[in-house]
Motif scaffolding. Structure first.
Motif, PDB file in Angstrom:
ATOM      1  N   GLU A  35       0.845  -1.197   0.000  1.00  0.00           N
ATOM      2  CA  GLU A  35       0.000   0.000   0.000  1.00  0.00           C
ATOM      3  C   GLU A  35       0.881   1.248   0.000  1.00  0.00           C
ATOM      4  N   PRO A  36       0.681   2.171  -0.966  1.00  0.00           N
ATOM      5  CA  PRO A  36       1.558   3.351  -1.071  1.00  0.00           C
ATOM      6  C   PRO A  36       1.586   4.216   0.183  1.00  0.00           C
ATOM      7  N   SER A  37       0.455   4.298   0.869  1.00  0.00           N
ATOM      8  CA  SER A  37       0.374   5.186   2.037  1.00  0.00           C
ATOM      9  C   SER A  37       0.745   4.487   3.342  1.00  0.00           C
ATOM     10  N   LEU A  38       1.158   3.208   3.258  1.00  0.00           N
ATOM     11  CA  LEU A  38       1.367   2.447   4.489  1.00  0.00           C
ATOM     12  C   LEU A  38       2.502   3.011   5.336  1.00  0.00           C
ATOM     13  N   MET A  39       3.633   3.318   4.708  1.00  0.00           N
ATOM     14  CA  MET A  39       4.765   3.821   5.474  1.00  0.00           C
ATOM     15  C   MET A  39       4.436   5.153   6.138  1.00  0.00           C
ATOM     16  N   ILE A  40       3.674   5.988   5.425  1.00  0.00           N
ATOM     17  CA  ILE A  40       3.224   7.243   6.038  1.00  0.00           C
ATOM     18  C   ILE A  40       2.326   6.938   7.228  1.00  0.00           C
ATOM     19  N   GLY A  41       1.441   5.938   7.064  1.00  0.00           N
ATOM     20  CA  GLY A  41       0.548   5.556   8.151  1.00  0.00           C
ATOM     21  C   GLY A  41       1.301   5.039   9.363  1.00  0.00           C
ATOM     22  N   PHE A  42       2.318   4.191   9.133  1.00  0.00           N
ATOM     23  CA  PHE A  42       3.137   3.689  10.238  1.00  0.00           C
ATOM     24  C   PHE A  42       3.841   4.840  10.957  1.00  0.00           C
ATOM     25  N   GLN A  43       4.437   5.721  10.196  1.00  0.00           N
ATOM     26  CA  GLN A  43       5.152   6.849  10.784  1.00  0.00           C
ATOM     27  C   GLN A  43       4.205   7.751  11.564  1.00  0.00           C
ATOM     28  N   ASN A  44       3.054   8.077  10.961  1.00  0.00           N
ATOM     29  CA  ASN A  44       2.088   8.927  11.644  1.00  0.00           C
ATOM     30  C   ASN A  44       1.552   8.277  12.915  1.00  0.00           C
ATOM     31  N   THR A  45       1.332   6.962  12.855  1.00  0.00           N
ATOM     32  CA  THR A  45       0.801   6.251  14.023  1.00  0.00           C
ATOM     33  C   THR A  45       1.774   6.310  15.190  1.00  0.00           C
ATOM     34  N   LEU A  46       3.058   6.081  14.933  1.00  0.00           N
ATOM     35  CA  LEU A  46       4.062   6.120  15.994  1.00  0.00           C
ATOM     36  C   LEU A  46       4.224   7.538  16.544  1.00  0.00           C
ATOM     37  N   ILE A  47       4.220   8.540  15.650  1.00  0.00           N
ATOM     38  CA  ILE A  47       4.324   9.933  16.097  1.00  0.00           C
ATOM     39  C   ILE A  47       3.113  10.301  16.944  1.00  0.00           C
ATOM     40  N   TYR A  48       1.940   9.941  16.455  1.00  0.00           N
ATOM     41  CA  TYR A  48       0.695  10.268  17.158  1.00  0.00           C
ATOM     42  C   TYR A  48       0.664   9.608  18.540  1.00  0.00           C
ATOM     43  N   ALA A  49       0.997   8.312  18.595  1.00  0.00           N
ATOM     44  CA  ALA A  49       0.974   7.585  19.866  1.00  0.00           C
ATOM     45  C   ALA A  49       1.995   8.153  20.845  1.00  0.00           C
ATOM     46  N   GLY A  50       3.206   8.436  20.364  1.00  0.00           N
ATOM     47  CA  GLY A  50       4.238   8.987  21.241  1.00  0.00           C
ATOM     48  C   GLY A  50       3.901  10.377  21.741  1.00  0.00           C
ATOM     49  N   LEU A  51       3.368  11.230  20.851  1.00  0.00           N
ATOM     50  CA  LEU A  51       3.036  12.605  21.241  1.00  0.00           C
ATOM     51  C   LEU A  51       1.893  12.639  22.241  1.00  0.00           C
ATOM     52  N   THR A  52       0.811  11.923  21.950  1.00  0.00           N
ATOM     53  CA  THR A  52      -0.332  11.939  22.866  1.00  0.00           C
ATOM     54  C   THR A  52       0.027  11.302  24.206  1.00  0.00           C
ATOM     55  N   MET A  53       0.815  10.229  24.182  1.00  0.00           N
ATOM     56  CA  MET A  53       1.217   9.591  25.428  1.00  0.00           C
ATOM     57  C   MET A  53       2.060  10.533  26.282  1.00  0.00           C
ATOM     58  N   GLY A  54       3.050  11.174  25.669  1.00  0.00           N
ATOM     59  CA  GLY A  54       3.920  12.071  26.423  1.00  0.00           C
ATOM     60  C   GLY A  54       3.161  13.242  27.039  1.00  0.00           C
ATOM     61  N   LEU A  55       2.277  13.862  26.259  1.00  0.00           N
ATOM     62  CA  LEU A  55       1.529  15.013  26.767  1.00  0.00           C
ATOM     63  C   LEU A  55       0.531  14.610  27.853  1.00  0.00           C
ATOM     64  N   LYS A  56      -0.082  13.439  27.711  1.00  0.00           N
ATOM     65  CA  LYS A  56      -1.014  12.982  28.740  1.00  0.00           C
ATOM     66  C   LYS A  56      -0.290  12.699  30.052  1.00  0.00           C
ATOM     67  N   VAL A  57       0.916  12.148  29.963  1.00  0.00           N
ATOM     68  CA  VAL A  57       1.695  11.894  31.181  1.00  0.00           C
ATOM     69  C   VAL A  57       2.083  13.201  31.855  1.00  0.00           C
ATOM     70  N   VAL A  58       2.587  14.152  31.079  1.00  0.00           N
ATOM     71  CA  VAL A  58       3.051  15.422  31.641  1.00  0.00           C
ATOM     72  C   VAL A  58       1.893  16.220  32.222  1.00  0.00           C
ATOM     73  N   PHE A  59       0.866  16.470  31.408  1.00  0.00           N
ATOM     74  CA  PHE A  59      -0.247  17.295  31.877  1.00  0.00           C
ATOM     75  C   PHE A  59      -1.082  16.572  32.933  1.00  0.00           C
ATOM     76  N   GLY A  60      -1.241  15.259  32.778  1.00  0.00           N
ATOM     77  CA  GLY A  60      -1.986  14.511  33.785  1.00  0.00           C
ATOM     78  C   GLY A  60      -1.325  14.580  35.148  1.00  0.00           C
ATOM     79  N   LEU A  61      -0.001  14.484  35.178  1.00  0.00           N
ATOM     80  CA  LEU A  61       0.723  14.558  36.449  1.00  0.00           C
ATOM     81  C   LEU A  61       0.657  15.962  37.035  1.00  0.00           C
ATOM     82  N   ILE A  62       0.792  16.978  36.185  1.00  0.00           N
ATOM     83  CA  ILE A  62       0.708  18.357  36.666  1.00  0.00           C
ATOM     84  C   ILE A  62      -0.674  18.631  37.250  1.00  0.00           C
TER      85      ILE A  62
END
Length: 286
Positions: free
Chosen positions: A57-84
């Protein structure tokens, strides 16, 4: 004793049947149909062809990259803001019950409703966010139409909606810390930062680990918010693996999309289990 053991297991039978019908059976069927070309009437065994097509699938690599970025970004911000937020809401505030309810409220709202609402708020010309920025003399960006901003914009909305769960988990972790530690720190002349750094943060490690795992898995599996706000666009800039799979379902490629679901399941498992083991090991070392 034997009678009690049989009686105990008998009580588990209804739950086991429900679990088997609603989880085990669909999972096994998904693995089976991922090797077939099927529709609602018939199926044909084609082996690994679906998996080969999915990885082409032509868009698969973009999807994999976006998924990892999205998961890492949302996880990091939820940890930081949730703790604060949790530290702030565990302090001696008269309105902390109201503030806790306010922080948790977005979690109760439908994800689709949140996506539609923020799509309107982030409209480049008529959205409330850009209109407010214009009043301040700032030219607001095209939040969902700019390929460089679309994924980040959706991730920020995800954090706004999901940080309440993280906050509740952190509050539970902080409330379980014995007060004696804080009293001892105050006797030794420690300030609030010393208490947080030396007591709250280390002893909240189980809660932090829980939030990291739940938020990261949730980010890897996200679909509804992205689809409601951008549909994976513009282009493929905000496509995640789940949205790519849904587009394949829309196109009638049921076997191909089922293979995609199996791949997503294996990806989540391949990341979640090692992460869980790593975090638990670090926790024990403390």
């Amino acid at each position: 004793m034997k009678y009690k053991s049989v009686y105990t297991y008998t009580l588990l039978i209804p739950a086991a049947i429900i679990y088997g019908v609603l989880f085990i059976l669909p999972t096994l069927l998904s693995f089976f149909f991922s090797f077939t070309r099927w529709d609602l009437r018939e199926w044909q065994w084609i082996g690994f062809e679906n998996f080969i097509m999915f990885f082409e699938e032509p868009s698969l690599m973009i999807g994999f990259q976006n998924t990892l970025i999205y998961a890492g970004l949302t996880m990091g911000l939820k940890v930081v803001f949730g703790l604060i937020f949790a530290v702030f809401l565990c302090s001696k505030l008269k309105t902390k019950s109201f503030l806790r309810a306010t922080v948790f409220f977005p979690t109760l709202v439908s994800t689709i409703a949140v996506g539609i609402t923020f799509s309107a708020l982030m409209h480049p010309s008529r959205g409330l966010i850009n209109e407010t920025l214009a009043m301040l003399g700032i030219n607001g960006p095209n939040w969902l139409g700019n390929p460089n901003l679309a994924l980040i914009s959706v991730a920020l909305v995800d954090v706004w909606k999901g940080v309440g769960i993280a906050t509740v988990i952190f509050i539970a972790g902080i409330m379980s810390i014995p007060k004696d530690y804080y009293e001892a720190a105050q006797i030794d002349g420690g300030n609030k930062f010393n208490e947080f750094w030396n007591i709250t943060l280390p002893l909240s490690r189980p809660a932090i680990n829980t939030v990291i795992i739940l938020a990261f898995i949730g980010g890897l599996r996200t679909f509804d918010l992205v689809w409601a706000m951008t549909g994976g666009g513009p282009g493929f800039s905000s496509d995640l693996i789940a949205s790519i799979i849904y587009k394949q379902y829309q196109g009638g490629f049921y076997g191909l999309s089922t293979a995609g679901n199996v791949i997503l399941f294996m990806l989540v498992a391949a990341i979640a289990f090692p992460l869980y083991m790593f975090l638990n090991r670090k926790e024990v070392d403390l």
